[in-house]
Scaffold this motif. Sequence first.
Motif, PDB file in Angstrom:
ATOM      1  N   UNK A  18       7.437   3.835  -7.900  1.00 24.87           N
ATOM      2  CA  UNK A  18       6.426   3.921  -8.927  1.00 24.87           C
ATOM      3  C   UNK A  18       6.562   3.781 -10.156  1.00 24.87           C
ATOM      4  N   UNK A  19       7.800   4.283 -10.612  1.00 23.05           N
ATOM      5  CA  UNK A  19       8.092   3.964 -11.985  1.00 23.05           C
ATOM      6  C   UNK A  19       8.253   2.401 -12.482  1.00 23.05           C
ATOM      7  N   UNK A  46      -1.775   9.580  -8.241  1.00 25.21           N
ATOM      8  CA  UNK A  46      -1.253  10.207  -6.806  1.00 25.21           C
ATOM      9  C   UNK A  46      -1.551   9.008  -5.595  1.00 25.21           C
ATOM     10  N   UNK A  47      -2.571   8.264  -5.845  1.00 22.78           N
ATOM     11  CA  UNK A  47      -2.769   7.303  -5.155  1.00 22.78           C
ATOM     12  C   UNK A  47      -1.816   5.951  -5.407  1.00 22.78           C
ATOM     13  N   UNK A  48      -1.507   5.918  -6.624  1.00 27.08           N
ATOM     14  CA  UNK A  48      -0.692   4.700  -6.849  1.00 27.08           C
ATOM     15  C   UNK A  48       0.938   5.120  -6.344  1.00 27.08           C
ATOM     16  N   UNK A  49       1.279   6.583  -6.451  1.00 25.77           N
ATOM     17  CA  UNK A  49       2.551   6.865  -6.131  1.00 25.77           C
ATOM     18  C   UNK A  49       2.530   6.743  -4.509  1.00 25.77           C
ATOM     19  N   UNK A  50       1.493   7.080  -3.770  1.00 21.18           N
ATOM     20  CA  UNK A  50       1.481   6.894  -2.316  1.00 21.18           C
ATOM     21  C   UNK A  50       1.593   5.747  -1.922  1.00 21.18           C
ATOM     22  N   UNK A  51       0.914   4.724  -2.450  1.00 21.04           N
ATOM     23  CA  UNK A  51       0.913   3.486  -2.011  1.00 21.04           C
ATOM     24  C   UNK A  51       2.022   2.540  -2.453  1.00 21.04           C
ATOM     25  N   UNK A  52       2.489   3.152  -3.405  1.00 20.35           N
ATOM     26  CA  UNK A  52       4.056   2.408  -3.736  1.00 20.35           C
ATOM     27  C   UNK A  52       5.043   2.576  -2.804  1.00 20.35           C
ATOM     28  N   UNK A  53       5.078   4.062  -2.405  1.00 17.95           N
ATOM     29  CA  UNK A  53       5.697   4.508  -1.154  1.00 17.95           C
ATOM     30  C   UNK A  53       5.606   3.666   0.043  1.00 17.95           C
ATOM     31  N   UNK A  74      -3.285   6.340 -16.851  1.00 15.67           N
ATOM     32  CA  UNK A  74      -2.257   6.289 -15.944  1.00 15.67           C
ATOM     33  C   UNK A  74      -1.713   4.791 -15.764  1.00 15.67           C
ATOM     34  N   UNK A  75      -0.565   4.605 -15.388  1.00 17.09           N
ATOM     35  CA  UNK A  75      -0.083   3.361 -15.157  1.00 17.09           C
ATOM     36  C   UNK A  75       0.391   2.894 -13.901  1.00 17.09           C
ATOM     37  N   UNK A  76       0.200   1.498 -13.727  1.00 20.20           N
ATOM     38  CA  UNK A  76       0.799   1.160 -12.531  1.00 20.20           C
ATOM     39  C   UNK A  76      -0.206   0.647 -11.322  1.00 20.20           C
ATOM     40  N   UNK A  77      -1.599   1.580 -11.380  1.00 17.36           N
ATOM     41  CA  UNK A  77      -2.516   1.565 -10.548  1.00 17.36           C
ATOM     42  C   UNK A  77      -3.078   0.245 -10.236  1.00 17.36           C
ATOM     43  N   UNK A  78      -3.126  -0.779 -11.322  1.00 23.40           N
ATOM     44  CA  UNK A  78      -3.819  -1.921 -11.059  1.00 23.40           C
ATOM     45  C   UNK A  78      -2.836  -2.971 -10.365  1.00 23.40           C
ATOM     46  N   UNK A  79      -1.571  -2.728 -10.546  1.00 25.11           N
ATOM     47  CA  UNK A  79      -0.582  -3.483  -9.957  1.00 25.11           C
ATOM     48  C   UNK A  79      -0.581  -3.155  -8.589  1.00 25.11           C
ATOM     49  N   UNK A  80      -0.502  -1.993  -8.112  1.00 26.43           N
ATOM     50  CA  UNK A  80      -0.609  -1.418  -6.975  1.00 26.43           C
ATOM     51  C   UNK A  80      -1.912  -1.964  -6.030  1.00 26.43           C
TER      52      UNK A  80
END
Length: 342
Positions: free
Chosen positions: A278-279, A265-272, A171-177
């Motif tokens: 998240x994209x 899901x955790x990335x998505x929720x934290x981005x919000x 999955x992508x974006x997790x490290x950034x968040x």
Amino acid sequence: MKEKRTEISELGEFELIERLSEGFKIKNEATIKGIGDDAAVYAIGDNYLLISSDMLLEGVHFDLSYVPLQHLGYKAIAVNVSDIAAMNGTPQQITVNLGLSNRFSVEAVEAIYEGVKAACDEYKVDLVGGDTTSSHSGLVISVTVLGTVEKKMITYRNGAFENDILCATGDLGAAYMGLQVLEREKQEFMANPEMQPQLEKYTYIAGRQLRPKARMDIIHELRDLNVKPTSMIDVSDGLASDTLHICRQSNLGVAIHEDKLPIDKQTDETAAEFSINPGLCALNGGEDYELLFTISQPDFDKIKNHADIHTIGYMQAASRGKSYVTVNQNAVELKAQGWKHF
């Protein structure tokens, strides 16, 4: 007359590398690939030798106020192993060079090497040398990794073809968040040292930033599936930036679909929580160290049921451009807005 001064930031990392290396020509026939991919390639009998080197600097690549030394040692090895994976190779040996200021104790250095050993054990690589010196500007870790790959299995960034399928692992974006959360907790602690970090609900994304994994498991599984990627790179600077490397070196365009991006899901929720799309985290975040690769159409059936390989787009003629197709089916130009080194 005042001599012209060009700021490095005007060029950026990759243009600077191109500018500095353009006068160097390969002189030895054993040198198969020099600068310009995830690793250099040398001929050794029936195989290729792969060599890659990476440097981590305190205050630039990591912040010791929230990065445990054991995790830092592990990460320093994993990010280098990831470069070997991106060449479809297998890591074999590493060297580790340390620059240490006098604020580091013997115990602190031992903690770094606990992480180094954990990574060596996990990726089955041997620590074969290195150097230690003093540093006046904090901690510096430089790692060189050597690996091998069968000549027929080598994968470069420049091998993609029109209509190849673009795939991403994990999955992508997790490290950034994860980084955003760690930085927020640091600021809150600085404002009020009585505050304890609140990381319980962010365990996954914080771990993705602090202790990323090199996806050697995928390399082995692709071999088991008899799939050889046509091109490959690891996602270190961000999905957009690394996709554009494949495009440029393969002389192709691309279409990436937002609704196909694998986002935890955790990335998505934290981005919000941070009011971030998240994209865009997935596109521009970086440091996920997942594998981004292309496969030919006939290989799709071999990977379509793999739970950790996701098809996110396709390669197209350069004349059709490089686009990011939103969930509303609006095609916008794909631009690199991820990690900038200067």
